[in-house]
Design a protein around this motif. Structure first.
Motif, PDB file in Angstrom:
ATOM      1  N   ASN A  41       0.801  -1.214   0.000  1.00 55.90           N
ATOM      2  CA  ASN A  41       0.000   0.000   0.000  1.00 55.90           C
ATOM      3  C   ASN A  41       0.835   1.266   0.000  1.00 55.90           C
ATOM      4  N   LYS A  42       2.083   1.119   0.418  1.00 56.64           N
ATOM      5  CA  LYS A  42       2.915   2.313   0.530  1.00 56.64           C
ATOM      6  C   LYS A  42       3.394   2.783  -0.846  1.00 56.64           C
ATOM      7  N   SER A  44       2.440   3.777  -4.169  1.00 50.93           N
ATOM      8  CA  SER A  44       1.226   4.108  -4.900  1.00 50.93           C
ATOM      9  C   SER A  44       1.505   4.378  -6.366  1.00 50.93           C
ATOM     10  N   ASN A  45       2.788   4.324  -6.732  1.00 48.75           N
ATOM     11  CA  ASN A  45       3.121   4.698  -8.099  1.00 48.75           C
ATOM     12  C   ASN A  45       3.015   3.514  -9.049  1.00 48.75           C
ATOM     13  N   MET A  48       6.786   2.037 -10.177  1.00 43.66           N
ATOM     14  CA  MET A  48       7.526   1.124  -9.310  1.00 43.66           C
ATOM     15  C   MET A  48       6.588   0.542  -8.257  1.00 43.66           C
ATOM     16  N   PRO A 183      14.773   6.421   4.124  1.00 40.90           N
ATOM     17  CA  PRO A 183      14.951   7.181   2.888  1.00 40.90           C
ATOM     18  C   PRO A 183      16.165   8.100   2.959  1.00 40.90           C
ATOM     19  N   GLY A 185      16.642  10.936   1.912  1.00 41.50           N
ATOM     20  CA  GLY A 185      16.394  12.362   2.085  1.00 41.50           C
ATOM     21  C   GLY A 185      16.408  12.798   3.537  1.00 41.50           C
ATOM     22  N   ASP A 213      16.196   5.577 -14.542  1.00 40.51           N
ATOM     23  CA  ASP A 213      16.549   6.770 -15.331  1.00 40.51           C
ATOM     24  C   ASP A 213      17.523   6.474 -16.454  1.00 40.51           C
TER      25      ASP A 213
ATOM     26  N   SER B  76      14.538   7.976  -9.981  1.00 39.78           N
ATOM     27  CA  SER B  76      15.305   7.317  -8.925  1.00 39.78           C
ATOM     28  C   SER B  76      15.392   8.177  -7.669  1.00 39.78           C
ATOM     29  N   ASP B  77      15.327   9.512  -7.826  1.00 42.14           N
ATOM     30  CA  ASP B  77      15.352  10.371  -6.644  1.00 42.14           C
ATOM     31  C   ASP B  77      14.137  10.133  -5.761  1.00 42.14           C
ATOM     32  N   ALA B  79      12.483   7.167  -5.809  1.00 43.85           N
ATOM     33  CA  ALA B  79      12.574   5.787  -5.335  1.00 43.85           C
ATOM     34  C   ALA B  79      13.491   5.680  -4.123  1.00 43.85           C
ATOM     35  N   LEU B  80      14.527   6.524  -4.083  1.00 38.79           N
ATOM     36  CA  LEU B  80      15.462   6.470  -2.967  1.00 38.79           C
ATOM     37  C   LEU B  80      15.024   7.346  -1.813  1.00 38.79           C
ATOM     38  N   GLY B  81      13.948   8.101  -2.015  1.00 40.87           N
ATOM     39  CA  GLY B  81      13.445   8.918  -0.919  1.00 40.87           C
ATOM     40  C   GLY B  81      14.207  10.213  -0.719  1.00 40.87           C
ATOM     41  N   ILE B  82      14.994  10.655  -1.746  1.00 40.17           N
ATOM     42  CA  ILE B  82      15.674  11.946  -1.614  1.00 40.17           C
ATOM     43  C   ILE B  82      14.623  13.051  -1.572  1.00 40.17           C
ATOM     44  N   GLU B  98       3.869  13.543  -8.253  1.00 41.20           N
ATOM     45  CA  GLU B  98       4.347  12.172  -8.405  1.00 41.20           C
ATOM     46  C   GLU B  98       5.013  11.742  -7.108  1.00 41.20           C
ATOM     47  N   THR B  99       4.846  10.503  -6.725  1.00 39.93           N
ATOM     48  CA  THR B  99       5.530  10.010  -5.545  1.00 39.93           C
ATOM     49  C   THR B  99       5.836   8.521  -5.709  1.00 39.93           C
ATOM     50  N   ALA B 100       6.803   8.030  -4.940  1.00 40.33           N
ATOM     51  CA  ALA B 100       7.105   6.599  -5.009  1.00 40.33           C
ATOM     52  C   ALA B 100       6.907   5.925  -3.667  1.00 40.33           C
ATOM     53  N   LEU B 101       7.308   6.564  -2.596  1.00 43.45           N
ATOM     54  CA  LEU B 101       7.321   5.887  -1.299  1.00 43.45           C
ATOM     55  C   LEU B 101       6.228   6.373  -0.359  1.00 43.45           C
ATOM     56  N   GLN B 102       5.366   7.272  -0.815  1.00 44.31           N
ATOM     57  CA  GLN B 102       4.301   7.748   0.054  1.00 44.31           C
ATOM     58  C   GLN B 102       2.957   7.237  -0.448  1.00 44.31           C
ATOM     59  N   ASP B 103       1.997   7.092   0.470  1.00 46.15           N
ATOM     60  CA  ASP B 103       0.728   6.513   0.035  1.00 46.15           C
ATOM     61  C   ASP B 103      -0.170   7.548  -0.641  1.00 46.15           C
ATOM     62  N   ASN B 104      -1.276   7.045  -1.163  1.00 42.24           N
ATOM     63  CA  ASN B 104      -2.139   7.873  -2.002  1.00 42.24           C
ATOM     64  C   ASN B 104      -2.752   9.039  -1.250  1.00 42.24           C
ATOM     65  N   LYS B 107      -0.413  11.846  -1.095  1.00 37.76           N
ATOM     66  CA  LYS B 107      -0.221  12.389  -2.434  1.00 37.76           C
ATOM     67  C   LYS B 107      -1.357  13.346  -2.786  1.00 37.76           C
TER      68      LYS B 107
END
Lengths: 248, 329
Positions: A41-42, A44-45, A48, A183, A185, A213, B76-77, B79-82, B98-104, B107
């Protein structure tokens, strides 16, 4: 020629130890499935999914944790009995530890490469399509570094239990600061220092860049860095490995 | 009497195994740093990168850290959570996120923020958020289990080096040997773990939701369980004990939600997970942090006690059988 024989002998030894084979094949697979389901669930994209992310990262985790296999092959009491004969044979002492390093490395890359191909072509995970070969090279370089780190640990500490209580700790710190669990960041001062010190971080970063990328900026730097670190570890082995202490 | 002598023997053997002390000393600070940074990262602002050439009206918001970039960012930024989110301006002035590691949910919050819509107040908090104390304990669980097998290492060592045969030739029974090993491992695990949690309580101040007594109880429960597990593994396995128990500990603590709480939605899997001791432990830890009474969790404690006792008894029985079969000769 004798070196090849020793490596063959060690490889047979590893494949005959069921626990080592099970851990190195099942661990990445089981972790990949569990983490994929838990974190579904985490992610959402659509680009990936959690399975894409953890297919790559669990292989990186297993490559880092190969250190325990190396220490087992080098210093396990049962293996040591046979190795004593090898040590007394008329070969240079470098061949003794290098054979352990090379045999674990070969064992690991066979399993990990098969897993990577299975995960890409059967489970349809994203390893970067044609770029899968570069991701695999990265993981293999990391495996080589982990093997040589563990061999250096074995040469310094000279006891399997000691090695197993210290080297996996170091590698788990590397893993914790690799961007897989926390992460990248996260910016508090001390975290940034830890992040830049962990070699595993560059492997994760580079493989993500390659997969998503098509960016190879970090590729050669990472490989060269891992090779230099491995050579340092092997040099440590050269200076600290003493046959008398191994036989004891 | 023999138990005390066995304990003395183990303590004097510690002198040649400084690595145990060292590894305990390394583990403690790492766990603390990890826990503090973990709790810090949960409360810190989410970072947003805005890709735009002329973005002037930066809305200040307490929940987000906004960076303006002129170049396009790679995936990739994310995906890595930068960066947690990347916001792009469309031609019509609308923003896409756009997000990769956060839920809907999060977002959509960001999307609403940039498109000047109202954020509904309930959606910002997800229900599975956990307190600092229980996430700290969740992190410690894995370390305690792995460290437990390291501290039990004298037992398998005695088997490989045939010392066990000599010990059992004297008046020492298997039971007292196992009890001595249990006490040794338990104390060796309990003291550093308790100190670690107490120190993190001192660092984090009031954020950690337990009193010192509750911390003492909770660490005692998890050390008891992991000691029993280490003894169990050491008696059923012949070699590669550490590798195997690391493997099991990692998977069990993941399934039980030590790091990230989850619901699979499949009934059978959830009920199996609930039977495992670590999920009862996490339930207790979470509940106590919220201020519920201890008495409410008697079933959970019963489950933990059952697992501990069953693993110990099986350990003793198997050691007995192996001794009778002459495996230690």
């Amino acid at each position: 020629m004798s070196f090849v024989n020793i490596v063959k002998f060690d490889l047979k030894n590893i494949f005959k130890t069921p626990m080592l084979v099970i851990v190195n094949t099942l661990e990445p697979l089981v972790l990949y499935i569990i983490l994929g389901v838990i974190m579904k669930n985490k992610f959402s994209n659509k680009i990936m999914s959690s399975f894409d992310f953890y297919a790559v990262t669990t292989l990186i985790i297993s490559a880092t944790m190969i250190v325990m296999t190396t220490s087992n092959i080098f210093l396990d009491e049962k293996v040591k009995r046979g190795n004593r004969r090898v040590v007394y044979a008329p070969i240079s002492k470098g061949q003794v530890y290098l054979s352990k390093l090379v045999s674990t490395f070969i064992f690991a890359i066979i399993l990990f490469d098969i897993l990577a191909f299975i995960e890409q072509y059967i489970f349809k995970c994203n390893f970067g399509g044609k770029n899968i070969i570069f991701v695999i090279i990265l993981i293999d370089a990391l495996t080589f570094f982990a093997c040589s780190l563990s061999t250096a640990g074995c040469c310094i500490l000279k006891n399997e239990d000691k090695v197993n209580s210290i080297i996996p700790l170091i590698t788990s710190v590397f893993l914790f600061f690799s961007g897989i669990f926390v992460p990248l960041g996260t910016d508090s001062g001390i975290m940034k220092v830890f992040f830049s010190l962990s070699p595993v971080r560059y492997v994760t970063e580079c493989s993500m860049q390659i997969i998503y990328d098509n960016n190879f900026a970090l590729f050669y730097k990472t490989i060269i860095m891992l090779m230099i670190l491995s050579i340092i570890c092997i040099l440590i082995c050269k200076f600290t490995f003493k046959v008398e202490e191994y036989v004891r | 009497m023999s138990i005390i002598n066995l304990l003395k023997n183990k303590i004097s053997r510690m002198r040649t195994r400084q690595d145990m002390v060292v590894s305990a000393l390394i583990i403690i600070p790492i766990v603390i740093i990890a826990a503090v940074s973990f709790s810090g990262s949960k409360n810190s602002k989410l970072s947003i990168a805005v890709v735009s050439d002329n973005y002037n009206n930066i809305q200040e918001d307490n929940n987000y850290k906004i960076t303006v970039l002129s170049q396009k960012l790679g995936f990739s930024d994310l995906a890595l959570g930068i960066y947690d989110f990347v916001v792009k301006e469309n031609n019509d002035g609308h923003y896409t996120v756009e997000t990769a590691l956060q839920d809907n949910v999060k977002k959509q919050d960001v999307q609403k923020l940039f498109n000047n819509e109202k954020i509904s107040s309930q959606s910002t908090k997800t229900e599975s958020e956990r307190g600092v104390g229980s996430s700290l304990l969740g992190l410690i669980v894995l370390f305690v289990i792995i460290e437990g097998t390291t501290l039990t290492v004298f037992f398998p060592n005695d088997i490989t080096f045939k010392t066990l045969k000599r010990i059992f030739t004297s008046e020492v029974s298997e039971k007292s040997y196992i009890i001595a090993q249990f006490i040794f491992t338990f104390i060796g695990l309990y003291v550093p773990t308790f100190i670690a949690v107490a120190i993190s309580k001192a660092i984090l101040g009031n954020d950690i939701g337990y009193s010192t007594y509750v911390i003492a109880l909770l660490t005692a429960v998890i050390t008891g369980l992991s000691t029993a597990f280490a003894l169990f593994m050491s008696s059923i396995m012949r070699d590669n004990i550490q590798i195997a128990s690391c493997f099991i500990a990692l998977i069990v603590s993941l399934i039980c939600g030590c790091f990230y709480k989850f619901n699979s939605g499949i009934k059978i899997i959830d009920s199996i997970c609930n039977l495992l001791p670590i999920s009862s432990y996490m339930n207790i830890a979470e509940g106590l942090e919220k201020g519920n009474s201890l008495f409410q969790y008697r079933l959970g404690f019963l489950n933990l006690a059952l697992w501990t006792i069953v693993m110990l008894v099986i350990g003793v029985l198997i050691t007995h059988r192996r001794l009778k079969n002459g495996e230690f000769n």
